[in-house]
Write a protein that holds these residues in place. Structure first.
Motif, PDB file in Angstrom:
ATOM      1  N   ASP A  38       1.284  -1.239  -0.149  1.00  0.00           N
ATOM      2  CA  ASP A  38       0.122   0.004   0.212  1.00  0.00           C
ATOM      3  C   ASP A  38       0.505   1.253  -0.355  1.00  0.00           C
ATOM      4  N   GLU A  39       2.170   1.408   0.872  1.00  0.00           N
ATOM      5  CA  GLU A  39       2.652   2.596   0.870  1.00  0.00           C
ATOM      6  C   GLU A  39       3.515   2.925  -0.761  1.00  0.00           C
ATOM      7  N   LEU A  40       4.299   1.761  -1.799  1.00  0.00           N
ATOM      8  CA  LEU A  40       4.155   1.799  -3.141  1.00  0.00           C
ATOM      9  C   LEU A  40       3.264   2.265  -3.357  1.00  0.00           C
ATOM     10  N   ALA A  41       1.951   1.533  -3.609  1.00  0.00           N
ATOM     11  CA  ALA A  41       0.800   1.909  -4.133  1.00  0.00           C
ATOM     12  C   ALA A  41       0.355   3.198  -4.244  1.00  0.00           C
ATOM     13  N   ALA A  42       0.596   3.642  -2.988  1.00  0.00           N
ATOM     14  CA  ALA A  42       0.453   5.433  -2.782  1.00  0.00           C
ATOM     15  C   ALA A  42       0.089   6.144  -3.682  1.00  0.00           C
ATOM     16  N   LYS A  43       2.106   5.924  -4.527  1.00  0.00           N
ATOM     17  CA  LYS A  43       2.721   7.124  -4.959  1.00  0.00           C
ATOM     18  C   LYS A  43       1.976   6.543  -6.510  1.00  0.00           C
ATOM     19  N   LEU A  44       1.021   5.276  -7.351  1.00  0.00           N
ATOM     20  CA  LEU A  44       1.314   5.229  -8.430  1.00  0.00           C
ATOM     21  C   LEU A  44      -0.216   5.935  -8.865  1.00  0.00           C
ATOM     22  N   PRO A  45      -0.462   6.222 -10.074  1.00  0.00           N
ATOM     23  CA  PRO A  45      -1.351   6.914 -10.629  1.00  0.00           C
ATOM     24  C   PRO A  45      -2.626   5.585 -10.651  1.00  0.00           C
ATOM     25  N   ARG A  46      -2.167   4.042 -11.497  1.00  0.00           N
ATOM     26  CA  ARG A  46      -3.136   3.380 -10.819  1.00  0.00           C
ATOM     27  C   ARG A  46      -2.971   2.216  -9.363  1.00  0.00           C
ATOM     28  N   PRO A  47      -3.052   2.533  -7.999  1.00  0.00           N
ATOM     29  CA  PRO A  47      -2.693   1.476  -8.021  1.00  0.00           C
ATOM     30  C   PRO A  47      -3.575   0.108  -7.336  1.00  0.00           C
ATOM     31  N   GLU A  48      -4.755   0.147  -8.142  1.00  0.00           N
ATOM     32  CA  GLU A  48      -5.042  -0.849  -8.161  1.00  0.00           C
ATOM     33  C   GLU A  48      -3.832  -1.857  -9.214  1.00  0.00           C
ATOM     34  N   ASP A  49      -3.633  -1.661  -9.960  1.00  0.00           N
ATOM     35  CA  ASP A  49      -2.682  -2.879 -10.709  1.00  0.00           C
ATOM     36  C   ASP A  49      -0.973  -3.024 -10.045  1.00  0.00           C
ATOM     37  N   LEU A  50      -1.162  -2.671  -8.357  1.00  0.00           N
ATOM     38  CA  LEU A  50       0.493  -2.888  -8.264  1.00  0.00           C
ATOM     39  C   LEU A  50      -0.657  -4.527  -6.954  1.00  0.00           C
ATOM     40  N   LEU A  51       0.741  -5.320  -6.838  1.00  0.00           N
ATOM     41  CA  LEU A  51       0.934  -6.329  -5.774  1.00  0.00           C
ATOM     42  C   LEU A  51       1.685  -7.291  -5.270  1.00  0.00           C
ATOM     43  N   GLY A  52       1.971  -7.795  -4.559  1.00  0.00           N
ATOM     44  CA  GLY A  52       3.613  -7.891  -3.819  1.00  0.00           C
ATOM     45  C   GLY A  52       3.606  -9.256  -4.404  1.00  0.00           C
ATOM     46  N   VAL A  53       4.833 -10.289  -5.233  1.00  0.00           N
ATOM     47  CA  VAL A  53       4.901 -11.393  -5.065  1.00  0.00           C
ATOM     48  C   VAL A  53       6.603 -11.343  -5.072  1.00  0.00           C
ATOM     49  N   HIS A  54       6.790 -12.158  -3.005  1.00  0.00           N
ATOM     50  CA  HIS A  54       8.167 -11.721  -2.646  1.00  0.00           C
ATOM     51  C   HIS A  54       8.844 -13.592  -3.148  1.00  0.00           C
ATOM     52  N   PHE A  55       9.548 -13.553  -4.380  1.00  0.00           N
ATOM     53  CA  PHE A  55      10.385 -14.875  -4.338  1.00  0.00           C
ATOM     54  C   PHE A  55      11.616 -14.577  -3.873  1.00  0.00           C
ATOM     55  N   MET A  56      11.379 -16.256  -3.576  1.00  0.00           N
ATOM     56  CA  MET A  56      12.970 -16.337  -2.557  1.00  0.00           C
ATOM     57  C   MET A  56      13.698 -16.671  -3.777  1.00  0.00           C
ATOM     58  N   ASN A  57      15.202 -16.444  -3.125  1.00  0.00           N
ATOM     59  CA  ASN A  57      16.247 -16.544  -4.146  1.00  0.00           C
ATOM     60  C   ASN A  57      17.319 -17.893  -3.231  1.00  0.00           C
ATOM     61  N   PRO A  58      17.397 -19.276  -4.290  1.00  0.00           N
ATOM     62  CA  PRO A  58      17.409 -18.366  -5.963  1.00  0.00           C
ATOM     63  C   PRO A  58      15.583 -18.581  -6.027  1.00  0.00           C
ATOM     64  N   SER A  59      15.565 -18.223  -7.024  1.00  0.00           N
ATOM     65  CA  SER A  59      14.216 -18.470  -7.293  1.00  0.00           C
ATOM     66  C   SER A  59      13.394 -19.846  -8.210  1.00  0.00           C
ATOM     67  N   TYR A  60      14.440 -20.278  -8.983  1.00  0.00           N
ATOM     68  CA  TYR A  60      14.311 -21.336  -9.689  1.00  0.00           C
ATOM     69  C   TYR A  60      14.231 -22.266  -8.933  1.00  0.00           C
ATOM     70  N   LEU A  61      14.900 -22.133  -7.366  1.00  0.00           N
ATOM     71  CA  LEU A  61      14.710 -23.661  -6.876  1.00  0.00           C
ATOM     72  C   LEU A  61      13.823 -23.595  -5.772  1.00  0.00           C
ATOM     73  N   ILE A  62      13.322 -22.352  -5.122  1.00  0.00           N
ATOM     74  CA  ILE A  62      12.434 -22.072  -4.208  1.00  0.00           C
ATOM     75  C   ILE A  62      10.865 -22.303  -5.107  1.00  0.00           C
ATOM     76  N   ARG A  63      10.152 -23.028  -4.532  1.00  0.00           N
ATOM     77  CA  ARG A  63       8.458 -23.198  -5.580  1.00  0.00           C
ATOM     78  C   ARG A  63       7.947 -22.282  -5.105  1.00  0.00           C
ATOM     79  N   THR A  64       7.480 -22.071  -4.002  1.00  0.00           N
ATOM     80  CA  THR A  64       6.615 -21.302  -3.322  1.00  0.00           C
ATOM     81  C   THR A  64       6.946 -19.900  -3.539  1.00  0.00           C
ATOM     82  N   VAL A  65       6.324 -18.888  -3.090  1.00  0.00           N
ATOM     83  CA  VAL A  65       5.824 -17.610  -2.642  1.00  0.00           C
ATOM     84  C   VAL A  65       5.073 -16.583  -2.192  1.00  0.00           C
ATOM     85  N   GLU A  66       5.398 -15.512  -1.659  1.00  0.00           N
ATOM     86  CA  GLU A  66       4.639 -14.978  -0.947  1.00  0.00           C
ATOM     87  C   GLU A  66       3.891 -14.240  -1.604  1.00  0.00           C
ATOM     88  N   VAL A  67       2.978 -13.729  -2.038  1.00  0.00           N
ATOM     89  CA  VAL A  67       1.693 -12.646  -2.701  1.00  0.00           C
ATOM     90  C   VAL A  67       1.334 -11.640  -1.868  1.00  0.00           C
TER      91      VAL A  67
END
Length: 287
Positions: free
Chosen positions: A124-153
């Motif tokens: 929400d902190e980042l979305a507040a700066k955008l012209p279309r805040p509804e377009d933004l969400l977070g996906v937290h890929f872990m490192n290395p992302s090609y090895l770790i199969r679960t992500v936070e959304v």
């Protein structure tokens, strides 16, 4: 993918450790990528770095059977035009992320979902700066992302269902499982893990145990897969310190104030695996 569900068009913003890792994951799963990097040297080096990561993924047996997809490198966020999803993976600085996402938002259509790969800054902190805040969400890929199969959304309070659907289709194409969590500093994984790493580093700083002993105890007694300090080296100690500062500033939790040992390692250029030296020494590493 099928004619009814075509392969998503993906753009990745930033050719750092996470940007290259996410690009590697996508290419290995048959999803083409436009990789945008404003720094000419990093942009020129990115294809070779991706190739090395693809070979590593192949050796580890984590690439799909899909043909390797096409990689295009570009210099400007405006080159993200035409993407179904744009993933921002630049440094953990709220001002820089908001500026980059705003530039992308102005270049893409309303049907393009914007994703921040932040590990700690509220959506929400980042979305507040955008012209279309509804377009933004977070996906937290872990490192290395090609090895770790679960992500936070992370769905912000203004994130649209359309954006969530677009990202869900992308994660399906990438063979990743998304776990939907609430917004807030550090979400779930960073809020728990980064403080634990800070405490582990503080124990080493106080001379009570070596990094190897801390990791051995956490692995063998508590089932942590790699140990917190090897994990710090994998995250990048500079990235970890940036994330801890964000958590400390936004939560007031003194346990998230980066300890002196972490700060000293950043000052000394000991950033972990990517620099060849962190809590451990690594050979054959090209940052």
């Amino acid at each position: 993918m099928t004619e009814e569900h075509p392969t998503p068009r993906l753009a990745v913003l930033g050719a750092g450790v996470m940007g290259v890792g996410i690009t590697t994951l996508a290419l290995g799963q048959g999803v083409p990528v436009v990789l945008v990097e404003t720094d000419p040297a990093k942009r020129a080096d990115a294809p070779a770095r991706v190739e090395r990561e693809l070979r590593t993924a192949q050796l580890m047996g984590v690439r799909s059977g899909a043909p390797r997809a096409e990689l295009v490198t570009a210099a400007r966020p405006a080159d993200c035009a035409g993407a179904d999803v744009v993933i921002e993976a630049i440094t953990e600085d709220a001002g820089l992320k908001a500026a980059a996402l705003t530039e992308v938002s102005e270049a893409v259509g309303e049907d393009t979902a914007l994703v921040t790969n932040t590990s700690s800054i509220p959506v929400d902190e980042l979305a507040a700066k955008l012209p279309r805040p509804e377009d933004l969400l977070g996906v937290h890929f872990m490192n290395p992302s090609y090895l770790i199969r679960t992500v936070e959304v992370i769905r912000g309070s203004r994130t649209s269902a359309r954006a969530v659907d677009s990202v869900t289709r992308l994660l399906t194409a990438l063979g990743r499982r998304g776990v939907l969590v609430g917004d807030g500093p550090g979400f779930v994984t960073s809020r728990v893990l980064h403080r634990m790493i800070n405490d582990a580093a503080r124990i080493v700083q106080e001379g009570r145990a070596s990094a190897e002993d801390v990791d051995t105890l956490m692995q063998d007694c508590l089932g942590h897969r790699t140990g917190p300090l090897r994990t710090a080296d994998l995250i990048g100690i500079d990235n970890l310190v940036d994330s801890l500062r964000v958590l400390h500033e936004r939560t007031g939790d003194e346990g998230c104030r980066p300890c002196e040992l972490l700060l000293q390692k950043v000052r000394d250029g000991e950033h972990g695996r990517k620099s060849g030296q962190g809590f451990y020494t690594y050979t054959g590493v090209v940052s």
